[in-house]
Design a protein around this motif. Structure first.
Motif, PDB file in Angstrom:
ATOM      1  N   GLY A 147       0.818  -1.209   0.000  1.00  0.00           N
ATOM      2  CA  GLY A 147       0.000   0.000   0.000  1.00  0.00           C
ATOM      3  C   GLY A 147       0.851   1.258   0.000  1.00  0.00           C
ATOM      4  O   GLY A 147       0.606   2.198  -0.775  1.00  0.00           O
ATOM      5  N   ALA A 148       1.866   1.287   0.845  1.00  0.00           N
ATOM      6  CA  ALA A 148       2.756   2.448   0.892  1.00  0.00           C
ATOM      7  C   ALA A 148       3.544   2.597  -0.402  1.00  0.00           C
ATOM      8  O   ALA A 148       3.706   3.700  -0.934  1.00  0.00           O
ATOM      9  N   ALA A 149       4.035   1.472  -0.949  1.00  0.00           N
ATOM     10  CA  ALA A 149       4.816   1.523  -2.180  1.00  0.00           C
ATOM     11  C   ALA A 149       3.976   2.028  -3.346  1.00  0.00           C
ATOM     12  O   ALA A 149       4.440   2.841  -4.167  1.00  0.00           O
ATOM     13  N   ALA A 150       2.726   1.574  -3.450  1.00  0.00           N
ATOM     14  CA  ALA A 150       1.856   1.988  -4.552  1.00  0.00           C
ATOM     15  C   ALA A 150       1.504   3.465  -4.457  1.00  0.00           C
ATOM     16  O   ALA A 150       1.482   4.187  -5.467  1.00  0.00           O
ATOM     17  N   MET A 151       1.238   3.933  -3.248  1.00  0.00           N
ATOM     18  CA  MET A 151       0.920   5.353  -3.081  1.00  0.00           C
ATOM     19  C   MET A 151       2.116   6.228  -3.417  1.00  0.00           C
ATOM     20  O   MET A 151       1.998   7.261  -4.084  1.00  0.00           O
TER      21      MET A 151
ATOM     22  N   TRP B 158       2.163  13.816   0.872  1.00  0.00           N
ATOM     23  CA  TRP B 158       0.745  14.177   0.777  1.00  0.00           C
ATOM     24  C   TRP B 158       0.171  13.803  -0.580  1.00  0.00           C
ATOM     25  O   TRP B 158      -1.012  13.461  -0.683  1.00  0.00           O
ATOM     26  N   TRP B 159       0.976  13.869  -1.623  1.00  0.00           N
ATOM     27  CA  TRP B 159       0.524  13.337  -2.918  1.00  0.00           C
ATOM     28  C   TRP B 159       0.209  11.851  -2.775  1.00  0.00           C
ATOM     29  O   TRP B 159      -0.770  11.344  -3.337  1.00  0.00           O
ATOM     30  N   GLY B 160       1.063  11.123  -2.042  1.00  0.00           N
ATOM     31  CA  GLY B 160       0.832   9.702  -1.826  1.00  0.00           C
ATOM     32  C   GLY B 160      -0.475   9.440  -1.101  1.00  0.00           C
ATOM     33  O   GLY B 160      -1.245   8.546  -1.477  1.00  0.00           O
ATOM     34  N   VAL B 161      -0.734  10.224  -0.050  1.00  0.00           N
ATOM     35  CA  VAL B 161      -1.991  10.083   0.695  1.00  0.00           C
ATOM     36  C   VAL B 161      -3.174  10.344  -0.237  1.00  0.00           C
ATOM     37  O   VAL B 161      -4.179   9.607  -0.227  1.00  0.00           O
ATOM     38  N   ALA B 162      -3.071  11.385  -1.066  1.00  0.00           N
ATOM     39  CA  ALA B 162      -4.161  11.722  -1.988  1.00  0.00           C
ATOM     40  C   ALA B 162      -4.425  10.585  -2.977  1.00  0.00           C
ATOM     41  O   ALA B 162      -5.586  10.251  -3.266  1.00  0.00           O
ATOM     42  N   CYS B 163      -3.356   9.966  -3.478  1.00  0.00           N
ATOM     43  CA  CYS B 163      -3.524   8.853  -4.416  1.00  0.00           C
ATOM     44  C   CYS B 163      -4.189   7.653  -3.742  1.00  0.00           C
ATOM     45  O   CYS B 163      -5.074   7.012  -4.326  1.00  0.00           O
ATOM     46  N   GLY B 164      -3.758   7.355  -2.516  1.00  0.00           N
ATOM     47  CA  GLY B 164      -4.360   6.241  -1.786  1.00  0.00           C
ATOM     48  C   GLY B 164      -5.837   6.468  -1.531  1.00  0.00           C
ATOM     49  O   GLY B 164      -6.666   5.560  -1.715  1.00  0.00           O
ATOM     50  N   LEU B 165      -6.190   7.675  -1.106  1.00  0.00           N
ATOM     51  CA  LEU B 165      -7.589   7.983  -0.832  1.00  0.00           C
ATOM     52  C   LEU B 165      -8.418   7.978  -2.110  1.00  0.00           C
ATOM     53  O   LEU B 165      -9.577   7.523  -2.114  1.00  0.00           O
ATOM     54  N   ALA B 166      -7.835   8.473  -3.206  1.00  0.00           N
ATOM     55  CA  ALA B 166      -8.546   8.449  -4.495  1.00  0.00           C
ATOM     56  C   ALA B 166      -8.830   7.017  -4.925  1.00  0.00           C
ATOM     57  O   ALA B 166      -9.931   6.699  -5.392  1.00  0.00           O
ATOM     58  N   GLY B 167      -7.839   6.138  -4.751  1.00  0.00           N
ATOM     59  CA  GLY B 167      -8.046   4.732  -5.082  1.00  0.00           C
ATOM     60  C   GLY B 167      -9.119   4.101  -4.208  1.00  0.00           C
ATOM     61  O   GLY B 167      -9.975   3.344  -4.691  1.00  0.00           O
ATOM     62  N   LEU B 168      -9.093   4.406  -2.916  1.00  0.00           N
ATOM     63  CA  LEU B 168     -10.088   3.880  -1.977  1.00  0.00           C
ATOM     64  C   LEU B 168     -11.500   4.296  -2.385  1.00  0.00           C
ATOM     65  O   LEU B 168     -12.403   3.457  -2.489  1.00  0.00           O
ATOM     66  N   VAL B 169     -11.695   5.584  -2.626  1.00  0.00           N
ATOM     67  CA  VAL B 169     -13.028   6.099  -2.964  1.00  0.00           C
ATOM     68  C   VAL B 169     -13.512   5.502  -4.284  1.00  0.00           C
ATOM     69  O   VAL B 169     -14.672   5.085  -4.419  1.00  0.00           O
ATOM     70  N   PHE B 170     -12.608   5.449  -5.272  1.00  0.00           N
ATOM     71  CA  PHE B 170     -13.002   4.929  -6.581  1.00  0.00           C
ATOM     72  C   PHE B 170     -13.452   3.477  -6.498  1.00  0.00           C
ATOM     73  O   PHE B 170     -14.507   3.098  -7.029  1.00  0.00           O
TER      74      PHE B 170
ATOM     75  N   PHE C 150     -14.322  -7.210   1.779  1.00  0.00           N
ATOM     76  CA  PHE C 150     -13.762  -6.477   0.641  1.00  0.00           C
ATOM     77  C   PHE C 150     -13.399  -5.060   1.066  1.00  0.00           C
ATOM     78  O   PHE C 150     -12.290  -4.574   0.815  1.00  0.00           O
ATOM     79  N   ARG C 151     -14.311  -4.405   1.730  1.00  0.00           N
ATOM     80  CA  ARG C 151     -14.085  -3.013   2.113  1.00  0.00           C
ATOM     81  C   ARG C 151     -13.101  -2.896   3.281  1.00  0.00           C
ATOM     82  O   ARG C 151     -12.344  -1.923   3.364  1.00  0.00           O
ATOM     83  N   ALA C 152     -13.084  -3.904   4.142  1.00  0.00           N
ATOM     84  CA  ALA C 152     -12.102  -3.888   5.228  1.00  0.00           C
ATOM     85  C   ALA C 152     -10.684  -3.978   4.674  1.00  0.00           C
ATOM     86  O   ALA C 152      -9.771  -3.283   5.152  1.00  0.00           O
ATOM     87  N   TYR C 153     -10.489  -4.831   3.656  1.00  0.00           N
ATOM     88  CA  TYR C 153      -9.150  -4.937   3.079  1.00  0.00           C
ATOM     89  C   TYR C 153      -8.785  -3.670   2.304  1.00  0.00           C
ATOM     90  O   TYR C 153      -7.612  -3.267   2.289  1.00  0.00           O
ATOM     91  N   LEU C 154      -9.764  -3.029   1.690  1.00  0.00           N
ATOM     92  CA  LEU C 154      -9.520  -1.730   1.063  1.00  0.00           C
ATOM     93  C   LEU C 154      -8.971  -0.735   2.084  1.00  0.00           C
ATOM     94  O   LEU C 154      -8.008   0.002   1.805  1.00  0.00           O
ATOM     95  N   LEU C 155      -9.586  -0.712   3.240  1.00  0.00           N
ATOM     96  CA  LEU C 155      -9.121   0.186   4.303  1.00  0.00           C
ATOM     97  C   LEU C 155      -7.718  -0.205   4.768  1.00  0.00           C
ATOM     98  O   LEU C 155      -6.882   0.663   5.056  1.00  0.00           O
ATOM     99  N   TRP C 156      -7.443  -1.509   4.846  1.00  0.00           N
ATOM    100  CA  TRP C 156      -6.121  -1.985   5.259  1.00  0.00           C
ATOM    101  C   TRP C 156      -5.048  -1.551   4.262  1.00  0.00           C
ATOM    102  O   TRP C 156      -3.942  -1.173   4.657  1.00  0.00           O
TER     103      TRP C 156
ATOM    104  N   PRO D 285      -3.384   2.107   7.158  1.00  0.00           N
ATOM    105  CA  PRO D 285      -2.143   1.757   7.873  1.00  0.00           C
ATOM    106  C   PRO D 285      -0.871   2.078   7.075  1.00  0.00           C
ATOM    107  O   PRO D 285       0.101   2.576   7.669  1.00  0.00           O
ATOM    108  N   PRO D 286      -0.831   1.855   5.755  1.00  0.00           N
ATOM    109  CA  PRO D 286       0.400   2.190   5.019  1.00  0.00           C
ATOM    110  C   PRO D 286       0.745   3.673   5.018  1.00  0.00           C
ATOM    111  O   PRO D 286       1.907   4.026   4.763  1.00  0.00           O
ATOM    112  N   ILE D 287      -0.222   4.530   5.286  1.00  0.00           N
ATOM    113  CA  ILE D 287       0.077   5.966   5.338  1.00  0.00           C
ATOM    114  C   ILE D 287       1.124   6.245   6.412  1.00  0.00           C
ATOM    115  O   ILE D 287       1.980   7.136   6.253  1.00  0.00           O
TER     116      ILE D 287
END
Length: 439
Positions: free
Chosen positions: A114-118, A137-149, A350-356, A360-362
């Protein structure tokens, strides 16, 4: 009728099979998804460095790697369609050790990946917009964008977006390959299986064969096949065409970046860093040689490559985790039809693993990645591909698979080669870890 006793013998697969649908380009979809997810920024860098170090010498190895991945993804898709069961359901039937391996793997791998992908998705954005915000912060934004999508969209929308991003990747890589003006004569010579005259050339070659497009997403392919609505053997021809399109696409990405490495870096004796930062360096080199527009165009392609890997894992591995939880909760045989209904994508696992994968990788983005965890992550990651290859050989040669769809000699040979290849790379990865510093 389906066998409800839990016995996996040939007796329960004698019902008439649905007619085979004609393979058609209009059905293509899961292959595009697996190609986009499997080829990340790190894979492009590995190919780029191979071209910069060895010119066209290892072109043949990159192509062999695509053929190996075709056999693995085809086997995973064939299991889902031939048996109507999911891959994790097949693994669980081989013994409890598969469940324990997957459970440990998916938790640790997801945390670090998760951290590497962000971070990988953030790098091109920071290069394109250097004064907007910090890389983290760009990384956090990418992770959150992926989560929401992924959270709010089903497979059909996910596939369409992935297709658009693959189109961007395709245009950028092919444009660069043409722009550097490859020497086609040298490229043709690179199709001959010759090893570079370098130390550890065999291991470097095996690493290139096994490295590009080879992750857990190969196992996720069968889940995407089901999510598309393909749930029985009637879709077998369609799946095989789809799978070939996936790895022809991957092959084009790989060959294009090897051309860039051979022409732009090898001929000028320019070295770049390994890892995603090597692509930022390449953008600087492109700007010096071809101008700002080409560099920015490349960075857009770099972002498309990284972000498709992010949302692909967010979706595909979450599907696998949801399947794992369903099996753990004792729901009996797990059917591909359940994936096709979209039930898995709406489930809490499914959604719990999305959150994982996201939150946590943030912590790792801001505090750095813990040394011991990275070693365990590397070992588990290296072990997954031989696990996949060898369990597919086991499943597809047994009575768990209907006789008509079991492995033939070619499939067995390709999966055996894949298993041996990844086993060698796994041993090397484990050997190379700094174990003396671990304890």
């Amino acid at each position: 009728m389906a066998d409800t006793t839990g016995n996996t013998t040939d007796a329960h697969v004698t019902a008439p099979e649905p007619p085979l649908r004609k393979a058609s380009w209009r059905y293509i979809g899961p292959g595009i998804v697996v190609a986009a997810t499997g080829v990340g920024a790190g894979d492009l860098v590995a190919t780029l460095i191979a071209g910069s170090n060895f010119g066209y010498t290892l072109l043949w190895a990159a192509i062999v790697g695509c053929l190996v991945k075709i056999s693995l993804a085809e086997a995973a898709g064939r299991w889902h369609l031939a048996t109507g069961r999911t891959l994790f359901d097949g693994w669980a039937g081989l013994g409890r050790w598969t469940t324990w391996f997957f459970a440990v793997y998916v938790v640790i791998w997801g945390f670090v990946y998760g951290a590497a992908a962000m971070s990988s998705s953030a790098l091109p954005l920071q290069a394109l917009f250097p004064d907007v915000m910090d890389l983290k912060w760009w990384g956090v934004a990418c992770g959150l964008a992926g989560l929401v999508f992924v959270w709010f969209n089903k497979y059909a929308v996910f596939e369409k977006v992935m297709t658009v991003l693959v189109g961007v990747m395709f245009l950028v890589t092919v444009y660069l390959a043409i722009r550097v003006t490859p020497h086609l004569g040298d490229a043709v010579a690179g199709l001959l299986p010759v090893l570079p005259d370098e130390k550890d050339s065999v291991l470097n070659t095996l690493g290139l064969i096994g490295g590009v497009g080879g992750t857990i997403t190969l196992a996720a392919y069968g889940y995407w096949v089901n999510a598309k609505g393909w749930t029985d053997t009637g879709w077998m021809k369609v799946m095989r065409l789809d799978n070939r399109v996936a790895y022809i696409t991957t092959g084009i990405f790989v060959v294009a970046m090897l051309f860039v490495g051979a022409e732009l870096l090898h001929s000028a004796n320019i070295a770049i860093a390994s890892g995603d930062k090597g692509l930022v360096q390449l953008a600087d080199i492109l700007e010096d040689k071809y101008g700002t527009a080409t560099a920015k165009f490349f960075l857009i392609g770099f972002f498309a490559t990284s972000f498709t890997s992010l949302i692909g894992v967010w979706h595909g591995v979450s599907l696998m985790f949801a399947d794992f939880v369903a099996r753990y909760r004792g729901r009996g045989q797990l059917k591909g039809e359940e994936v096709a209904t979209g039930e898995r994508e709406r489930s809490w696992p499914f959604r719990a693993y999305l959150l994982w994968l996201t939150f946590p990788p943030i912590v790792l983005l801001f505090q750095g990645q813990p040394f011991r965890l990275i070693i365990i992550y590397g070992v588990l990651g290296a072990a997954f591909m031989p696990f996949l290859a060898l369990t597919l050989v086991w499943l597809l040669n047994s009575s768990r698979t209907p006789r008509a769809w079991r492995n033939g000699p070619l499939s067995n040979a390709m999966l055996a080669v894949a298993g041996l290849l990844f086993l060698v790379l796994c041993v090397k990865q484990i050997w190379d870890q700094p174990w003396s510093e671990f304890f």
